[in-house]
Motif scaffolding. Structure first.
Motif, short mmCIF file in Angstrom:
data_model
loop_
_atom_site.label_atom_id
_atom_site.label_comp_id
_atom_site.label_asym_id
_atom_site.label_seq_id
_atom_site.Cartn_x
_atom_site.Cartn_y
_atom_site.Cartn_z
N LYS A 617 0.83 -1.21 0.00
CA LYS A 617 0.00 0.00 0.00
C LYS A 617 0.87 1.26 0.00
O LYS A 617 0.58 2.22 -0.72
N LEU A 618 1.89 1.22 0.81
CA LEU A 618 2.75 2.39 0.90
C LEU A 618 3.54 2.60 -0.39
O LEU A 618 3.71 3.74 -0.85
N ASN A 619 3.99 1.52 -1.00
CA ASN A 619 4.75 1.62 -2.24
C ASN A 619 3.89 2.20 -3.36
O ASN A 619 4.38 2.96 -4.21
N GLU A 620 2.62 1.87 -3.38
CA GLU A 620 1.71 2.43 -4.40
C GLU A 620 1.62 3.95 -4.27
O GLU A 620 1.71 4.68 -5.25
N GLN A 621 1.46 4.42 -3.06
CA GLN A 621 1.34 5.87 -2.86
C GLN A 621 2.66 6.59 -3.14
O GLN A 621 2.65 7.70 -3.70
N VAL A 622 3.77 5.97 -2.76
CA VAL A 622 5.07 6.59 -3.02
C VAL A 622 5.33 6.70 -4.51
O VAL A 622 5.81 7.73 -5.02
N SER A 623 5.00 5.67 -5.26
CA SER A 623 5.19 5.70 -6.72
C SER A 623 4.35 6.79 -7.37
O SER A 623 4.82 7.50 -8.27
N LYS A 624 3.11 6.96 -6.90
CA LYS A 624 2.26 8.01 -7.46
C LYS A 624 2.85 9.39 -7.19
O LYS A 624 2.84 10.26 -8.06
N GLN A 625 3.37 9.58 -5.99
CA GLN A 625 3.91 10.90 -5.65
C GLN A 625 5.19 11.18 -6.43
O GLN A 625 5.43 12.32 -6.85
N ILE A 626 6.01 10.17 -6.66
CA ILE A 626 7.22 10.37 -7.45
C ILE A 626 6.86 10.70 -8.89
O ILE A 626 7.47 11.59 -9.52
N GLN A 627 5.86 10.02 -9.44
CA GLN A 627 5.43 10.31 -10.81
C GLN A 627 4.87 11.72 -10.93
O GLN A 627 4.97 12.34 -11.99
N SER A 628 4.30 12.23 -9.84
CA SER A 628 3.76 13.59 -9.87
C SER A 628 4.85 14.64 -9.68
O SER A 628 4.57 15.84 -9.77
N GLY A 629 6.06 14.19 -9.41
CA GLY A 629 7.18 15.13 -9.26
C GLY A 629 7.36 15.66 -7.86
O GLY A 629 8.03 16.68 -7.69
N TYR A 630 6.79 15.00 -6.87
CA TYR A 630 6.91 15.45 -5.49
C TYR A 630 7.80 14.49 -4.70
O TYR A 630 7.89 13.29 -5.01
N GLN A 631 8.43 15.02 -3.66
CA GLN A 631 9.21 14.18 -2.75
C GLN A 631 8.27 13.41 -1.84
O GLN A 631 7.43 14.01 -1.17
N PRO A 632 8.37 12.10 -1.80
CA PRO A 632 7.48 11.32 -0.94
C PRO A 632 7.75 11.60 0.54
O PRO A 632 8.88 11.47 1.01
N ILE A 633 6.71 11.99 1.26
CA ILE A 633 6.79 12.23 2.70
C ILE A 633 5.59 11.56 3.34
O ILE A 633 4.45 11.78 2.92
N VAL A 634 5.84 10.74 4.36
CA VAL A 634 4.77 10.04 5.07
C VAL A 634 4.51 10.77 6.38
O VAL A 634 5.46 11.06 7.13
N LEU A 635 3.23 11.06 6.64
CA LEU A 635 2.84 11.79 7.84
C LEU A 635 1.96 10.90 8.70
O LEU A 635 0.95 10.35 8.22
N ALA A 636 2.35 10.74 9.98
CA ALA A 636 1.62 9.86 10.90
C ALA A 636 1.45 10.59 12.22
O ALA A 636 1.97 11.68 12.45
N SER A 637 0.70 9.96 13.12
CA SER A 637 0.50 10.53 14.45
C SER A 637 1.76 10.31 15.28
O SER A 637 2.54 9.39 15.03
N PRO A 638 1.97 11.13 16.32
CA PRO A 638 3.20 11.00 17.13
C PRO A 638 3.32 9.66 17.82
O PRO A 638 4.44 9.20 18.07
N THR A 639 2.22 9.00 18.13
CA THR A 639 2.29 7.76 18.89
C THR A 639 2.83 6.59 18.08
O THR A 639 3.41 5.66 18.63
N ILE A 640 2.64 6.62 16.76
CA ILE A 640 3.07 5.47 15.93
C ILE A 640 4.18 5.83 14.97
O ILE A 640 4.62 4.99 14.19
N ARG A 641 4.65 7.07 14.98
CA ARG A 641 5.63 7.49 13.98
C ARG A 641 6.87 6.62 13.98
O ARG A 641 7.33 6.14 12.94
N MET A 642 7.46 6.40 15.16
CA MET A 642 8.71 5.66 15.20
C MET A 642 8.52 4.20 14.82
O MET A 642 9.42 3.57 14.26
N TYR A 643 7.33 3.64 15.08
CA TYR A 643 7.09 2.24 14.70
C TYR A 643 6.87 2.13 13.20
O TYR A 643 7.33 1.17 12.57
N LEU A 644 6.19 3.12 12.62
CA LEU A 644 6.03 3.12 11.17
C LEU A 644 7.36 3.30 10.48
O LEU A 644 7.61 2.70 9.42
N ARG A 645 8.23 4.10 11.08
CA ARG A 645 9.56 4.29 10.51
C ARG A 645 10.34 2.98 10.49
O ARG A 645 11.07 2.70 9.53
N GLN A 646 10.18 2.16 11.50
CA GLN A 646 10.86 0.86 11.53
C GLN A 646 10.41 -0.02 10.38
O GLN A 646 11.19 -0.80 9.85
#
Length: 677
Positions: A617-646
């Motif tokens: 799921k994440l790879n699909e969104q990242v590919s769309k953003q790269i094709q649109s010419g934007y830098q992929p940035i993932v935004l999450a809540s503070p409680t899960i950010r570090m776990y999502l980063r892992q």
């Protein structure tokens, strides 16, 4: 009291008694010989000392010998005026120097007095005065240098104490020499006065008391006066010369003879120039070849022999160095040096040597200096020294980058070519060798000088091989910056902050956190390419929250929130908008439910199927953003950010994962994609 101590005391008392007690002529002869011998010994000792402190008793000896010489002058004056004689030594010196001509004797004696008083004594006095002043002025700086070496662990307490004692002894020595040099000056003045007394008083007493005729009185007392002056002036001249040698000796590795032979005759070719000059002097002037040719020949022979000696010595030193290296390899301790691992290494094949060879126009070393400066400004990290070496095991045009001995990247270059990267559409007229840009993995081609201008006109990005290497090396350092910061590097950064914020550092380390705890937080920030240059804010945050938790993951989240302005400016576009991929409620709930607590802290326990789904799921969104010419940035809540980063860093390490609390309120967040399960 020991016998030698008693002997010195008796000798000093005897010198004082000589001034008031008459001395027979035979004893006076012995004492005069002792005076000359003592002066000669002091001169030889001063020539063979390596350091002025090796002859630290010299100021006291200067006073004793001056007193002894004055006592002898008084005794000889008493004998000359009373008996018209002063022993065989005085008479011999007078007759030998005068040679039957009293005027010649006086001239020689006056020249000796002038040389001692104006040249040697005056110069020694000035050098001693300046040496004492400079030594005293340099004492605070030397003391600070010793304290700095002691604090840095370069010397121990015993060595520091010995160095301080040496500095104190040097100050005392040069101060004493400054005062003792006045004794020599006074002695020279006294010798002139005694000369006049002996000459005038002896001439008058000879005629009035001894009944000598005018000519006999003048001849007798003139010879005795000259002899007495020479007997006292020759030892005085030796002592003055010794004083000058002591105070003018600079730091050296040997005695005076060693320094003269190794420094004056270090350049044998210069003797040939001197020999040629003297030969021309004999040919072009009335001096003649008979006087100049023998000396020129001696200089040529000496230069030739010295040149051969230096060549043999250099060969012996090279052989000894090779033997020493062989012995070091054979010794058991030589294996220890092989355990040293360089933090960063750059190895290249022999075909890329011109990149690092400054004589061939290579500027790789200068570029590496700029890379270290750039990393310090962008990441706040002091990059260790990069070891550069050639490796014959590599291909001629290949290079590798190693981190702590392990290869992390490699690439190939074509010198005399340029790397051209397409702007998105290819120009058929731009032809080259297909390759891949090593830093970012983009398709590219190697083109020659002729094709370069055409490629630039077509919109290609064209860079030279040194820039390719510099860019690749910079990206590798940024990607592995967290591996380059250890406890020692952390301590260096902490000490740098301590210079301006000592209270902050003293509160944080070690009472709240250790160097290891701080290092873990800094490494986690660098792992996500967050600059640690603002160390004050980082330390303030750690000091505030370190009292409640020692978990580096939690502390890192607090620090990231404190660096919200820096993070916002780093990832936002024009500092006012940020296009992001947000995490949907279902994914956030799944991650939050998968967090497990343990004694060592919290960790994420996701089943493989859910993890794989998140990747897709994440790879699909990242590919769309790269094709649109934007830098992929993932935004999450503070409680899960570090776990999502892992989860993200396992396959998409360069994708930043931010939380809402890390963004400034002024930035406009635009969601262009959502990741849901």
């Amino acid at each position: 009291m020991k016998a030698k101590d008693l002997t010195i005391l008796v000798a000093i008392i005897g010198i004082v008694l000589m001034m008031v007690i008459p001395i027979p002529t035979w004893l006076l002869d012995v004492l005069l010989i002792i005076n000359i011998s003592t002066a000669l010994m002091i001169l030889l000792i001063s020539m063979n000392t390596k350091d002025a402190l090796d002859f630290s008793i010299f100021p006291a000896m200067l006073l004793i010998t001056t007193l002894f010489r004055l006592a002898l002058n008084i005794s000889t004056t008493r004998n000359i005026l009373q008996y018209g004689e002063a022993g065989h030594v005085v008479a011999t010196f007078g007759n030998w120097v005068a040679g039957g001509e009293i005027a010649i004797g006086f001239v020689v004696f006056l020249i000796l007095v002038v040389v001692q008083f104006i040249v040697i004594t005056k110069g020694s006095e000035r050098v001693a005065e300046v040496g004492a002043r400079f030594t005293l002025d340099a004492m605070p700086g030397k003391q600070m240098s010793i304290d700095a070496d002691l604090n840095a662990g370069l010397i121990n307490e015993q060595q520091a104490r010995e160095r301080r004692q040496k500095i104190e002894r040097e100050a005392d020595f040069y101060g004493s020499m400054d005062g003792a040099s006045k004794f020599v000056k006074g002695d020279a003045i006294a010798s002139i006065i005694i000369l006049l007394i002996n000459l005038i008083g002896g001439f008058v007493i000879g005629m009035a008391i001894h009944g000598m005729p005018f000519g006999e009185s003048l001849s007798t007392f003139s010879v005795l006066t000259i002899g007495d002056g020479l007997v006292s002036q020759i030892p005085a001249l030796l002592i003055s010369t010794a004083a000058g040698l002591i105070v003018t000796r600079a730091a050296s590795e040997g005695n005076l003879a060693y320094d003269v032979t190794n420094q004056m005759f270090r350049y044998p070719k210069l003797l040939y120039i001197v020999a040629g000059t003297i030969t021309l002097l004999g040919i072009g002037t009335p001096i003649g070849m008979l006087s100049t040719l023998p000396l020129a020949g001696l200089l040529v022979i000496a230069g030739y022999r010295m040149q051969n000696t230096l060549a043999k010595r250099q060969l012996q030193e090279e052989q000894m160095e090779e033997e020493q290296q062989i012995e070091e390899v054979r010794s058991p301790e030589s294996v220890i040096s092989l355990l040293q691992v360089d933090p960063i290494e750059f190895e290249f094949g022999y075909g890329l040597i011109p990149l690092a060879d400054t004589q061939q126009g290579g500027d790789l070393l200068d570029r590496i200096i700029m890379i270290r400066r750039q990393c310090a400004l962008e990441l706040g990290l002091v990059v260790p020294v990069i070891r550069i070496r050639d490796n014959i095991q590599l291909k001629p045009n290949e290079y590798v980058i190693k981190i702590k001995g392990n290869t992390v990247a490699r690439g190939e270059l074509l010198l005399n070519h340029y790397l051209a990267m397409s702007p998105g559409f290819d120009d058929d007229s731009v032809i080259g060798i297909e390759t891949t840009e090593p830093a970012f993995g983009l398709p590219a081609i190697w083109i020659d000088e002729v094709t370069k201008e055409r490629a630039e006109l077509s919109g290609y990005t064209v860079v030279d091989p040194p820039s390719v290497v510099a860019t690749h090396l910079t990206e590798i350092i940024k990607r592995h910056a967290h591996e380059l910061i250890g406890r020692q590097e952390t301590k260096t950064l902490v000490e740098n902050v301590r210079e301006t914020y000592p209270a902050l550092v003293d509160e944080l380390i070690p009472s709240i956190l250790s160097f290891g705890d701080v290092q873990k937080v800094l490494a986690k920030l660098l792992r996500e390419k967050i600059s640690i240059r603002d160390m004050v804010t980082i330390f303030e945050t750690l000091a505030d929250h370190g009292v409640y938790s020692k978990d580096p993951d939690i502390l890192t989240e607090y620090v990231r929130q404190a660096l919200s302005r820096q993070i916002t400016q780093q990832f936002s576009q024009n500092n006012d908008t940020m296009k992001v991929i947000t995490v949907g409620p279902s994914l956030e709930k799944k991650i939050a439910e998968s967090v497990q607590q343990s004694d060592q802290g919290s960790y994420l326990a996701l089943d493989p199927i859910a993890t794989q789904t998140i990747y897709q799921k994440l790879n699909e969104q990242v590919s769309k953003q790269i094709q649109s010419g934007y830098q992929p940035i993932v935004l999450a809540s503070p409680t899960i950010r570090m776990y999502l980063r892992q989860i993200v860093e396992r396959t998409m390490q360069d994708i930043p994962v931010l939380s809402y609390s890390e963004l400034e309120p002024s930035v406009e967040v635009q969601s262009i994609g959502v990741v849901n399960l």
